[in-house]
Design an enzyme around this catalytic site. Structure first.
Site, short mmCIF file in Angstrom:
data_model
loop_
_atom_site.label_atom_id
_atom_site.label_comp_id
_atom_site.label_asym_id
_atom_site.label_seq_id
_atom_site.Cartn_x
_atom_site.Cartn_y
_atom_site.Cartn_z
N ASP A 296 38.09 36.81 30.98
CA ASP A 296 38.37 35.42 31.33
C ASP A 296 37.38 34.48 30.65
OD1 ASP A 296 39.63 33.33 32.61
OD2 ASP A 296 39.44 34.17 34.60
N ASP A 297 37.89 33.61 29.77
CA ASP A 297 37.09 32.52 29.17
C ASP A 297 36.06 32.99 28.14
OD1 ASP A 297 38.45 31.09 31.16
OD2 ASP A 297 36.74 29.79 31.59
N CYS B 211 44.18 29.61 32.15
CA CYS B 211 44.28 31.04 32.48
C CYS B 211 45.71 31.50 32.76
CB CYS B 211 43.40 31.35 33.69
SG CYS B 211 41.64 31.00 33.44
N HIS C 190 47.40 35.26 36.91
CA HIS C 190 46.40 34.24 37.24
C HIS C 190 45.67 34.58 38.52
CE1 HIS C 190 44.29 30.50 37.59
NE2 HIS C 190 44.85 30.25 38.74
N ASP D 139 41.72 35.52 27.41
CA ASP D 139 42.84 34.60 27.61
C ASP D 139 42.65 33.25 26.94
OD1 ASP D 139 40.86 33.71 29.34
OD2 ASP D 139 42.11 33.74 31.14
N HIS D 140 41.46 32.91 26.53
CA HIS D 140 41.16 31.70 25.73
C HIS D 140 39.66 31.60 25.57
CE1 HIS D 140 40.36 30.27 29.74
NE2 HIS D 140 41.63 30.38 30.05
#
Length: 497
Positions: free
Chosen positions: A44-45, A83, A138, A336-337
């Site tokens: 995540d992130d 997300c 999510h 995810d990014h």
């Protein structure tokens, strides 16, 4: 010619050898050529900053080791910089096409209509065991809606089991924004940074790794092939990790942002006031945009959280290999990014700039040619569904006229790291759209159609809007963008979740 991905090529050769040995002239049985398993690791992130990418201050030895064994995709882009929507694109293999696809509730609101065609759905239909641990959709554990303790499934009917590890946190939301000793985030009050002087198990990711290892031990005896998705929470806010990981970065020399990069662009195509960072956390009156010391502390804390997550990932991959499963398992590591840490004046990810949309991707396959050589091809998150289906010879359902698959297999890049990409990368956020080619990124404002054009050949830090100087490029790229998606009601720029 028919393209055979690495594992397909290995099975084809096995079939030829059986024929050459004269065993009845028939293809090998399923038992003789077991299907590949998949270990899918979601983060995540995580910014596209790794030791394997040459980032001098990154301390990510586990991911670097995986990249040395697999194929690191240096220019992987997500479809939506938030997300839930990014994970919807991953699991559906489709570009967003309606407002609900752009929100953190994307899977919960729309997943029932495409769950059978989803990534875990097609593997389960092919006879695979499918398991999801931690944050894959999510909502950790795969439960959506307002009630985090008793909610319906986000993606129904595709998982044999979907769960979060046992821990001191009261519910999944508390685990997603966890502090040590079971403390949950209090929006607007809890700090953005925490360095608890305790073991790695003080935070959820070590517990995710614990459950993942136990599950791999059970899967080692499974007669059926399996698709196991493991989702880690860090380095997502809060930037909380055991103190030893903060100590690791205490003296890390981080480069200062060039003034032109730190300033907001001339007009805010996807710019916002960093609401996730500023509104959901308390900062004691300090603002990294005005306080250089605090900005450095936030950036170091992010690095600490990333290194903590990296260590837990290393535990899982090591267990896979120690169990002898690496020889039959495709391993994917995906974020995810990204996350902006002051670039363009943003502390967050909800925009269509490079640091937000570009994220790590590594694929390790058995029999991978030229392992450790990265691919610089432009690839997208939607490419993963057809890639994994091809690698594991899982059939995809025929086009039923509904939302179709948008990606293309990365088999050519797995076979040859020098193979070029086959299409640009598309991204969407609220009403805005973006397209990324080898040289250019075009961002189009969904409200008034204004264009922002970045030229990475001459301005790699996105410091100037080159649209007025290159109207021909704007027109060409605009012609490759799908129609604008109207933003969901109440999702104006600057209003983040």
């Amino acid at each position: 010619p028919v393209h055979l991905p690495p594992c397909g090529r290995a099975r084809f050769l096995a079939w030829v050898l059986v024929l050459a040995a004269g065993i009845g002239g028939s293809a090998p049985s399923q038992a003789e050529t077991p299907r590949r398993n998949v270990l899918f690791i979601a983060i995540d992130d995580l910014r596209n900053e790794l030791g394997a990418l040459g980032t001098p201050f990154a301390k990510t030895p586990a991911i670097d080791a995986l990249a040395a064994q697999g194929r690191l995709f240096t220019r992987h882009y997500v479809q939506v910089p938030t997300c839930g929507a990014s994970r919807a694109a991953l699991l559906s293999g489709a570009y967003p096409s309606e407002a609900d696809h752009l929100t953190n509730e994307a899977i919960f609101r729309t997943g029932a209509s495409w769950s059978g065609r989803s990534l875990p759905g097609v593997f389960r239909a092919a006879g695979y065991r499918t398991l999801a641990l931690g944050k894959i959709t999510h909502h950790p554990g795969g439960l959506g809606g307002k009630d985090w303790n008793a909610a319906p499934e986000e993606l129904p009917g595709v998982w044999e089991r979907s769960w979060i590890p046992e821990g001191p946190w009261e519910h999944a939301r508390a685990m997603m924004h966890a502090y040590a000793k079971g403390a949950a985030r209090v929006p607007g009050e809890s700090p953005a940074i925490e360095a608890h002087d305790g073991p790695d198990e003080s935070y959820p990711d070590a517990l995710v790794a614990r459950d993942a290892i136990a599950t791999l031990e059970e899967l080692a005896g499974s007669e059926d092939p399996w698709f196991f998705a493991v989702g880690f929470f860090k380095p997502h806010l809060p930037f909380a990790a055991p103190k030893r990981w903060h100590d690791l970065h205490a003296a890390t020399p981080l480069p200062s942002l060039p003034p032109a990069l730190a300033a907001p662009p001339a007009w805010p195509s996807g710019w916002h006031a960093s609401g996730e960072f500023r509104r959901n956390y308390g900062h004691g009156g300090r603002d990294p945009a005005e306080d250089a010391e605090y900005a450095m502390a936030v950036r170091r804390a992010y690095c600490a959280a990333a290194s903590y997550a990296d260590a837990q990932i290393g535990r899982v991959v090591a267990a896979l290999d120690e169990l002898g499963l690496g020889e039959s398992t495709v391993v994917v590591l995906w974020s995810d990014h990204g996350f902006l840490l002051g670039e363009h004046g943003i502390w967050g990810k909800h925009c269509l700039y490079e640091e937000s949309l570009r994220a790590p991707l590594v694929i390790r396959t058995p029999d991978l040619p030229r392992p450790g050589e990265p691919s610089d091809a432009i690839v997208e998150t939607v490419d993963l569904l057809p890639t994994l289906a091809e690698l594991c010879e899982v059939p995809l359902p025929a086009d039923d006229g509904s939302r179709g698959y948008a990606g293309r297999s990365l088999g050519p890049q797995l076979d040859d790291p020098a193979a070029p990409g086959t299409k640009p990368a598309l991204a969407f956020f609220r009403g805005d759209r973006s397209i990324r080619t080898d040289r250019w990124r075009l961002i189009v404002d969904g409200e008034d159609g204004r264009a922002e054009l970045f030229d990475y050949a001459n301005d790699p830090l996105e410091t100037e809007n080159h649209a007025a100087a290159h109207p021909d490029v704007v027109a060409e790229l605009l012609g490759q963008l799908p129609a604008s998606i109207p933003p969901a009601q109440g999702s104006q720029k600057g209003r983040e979740k």
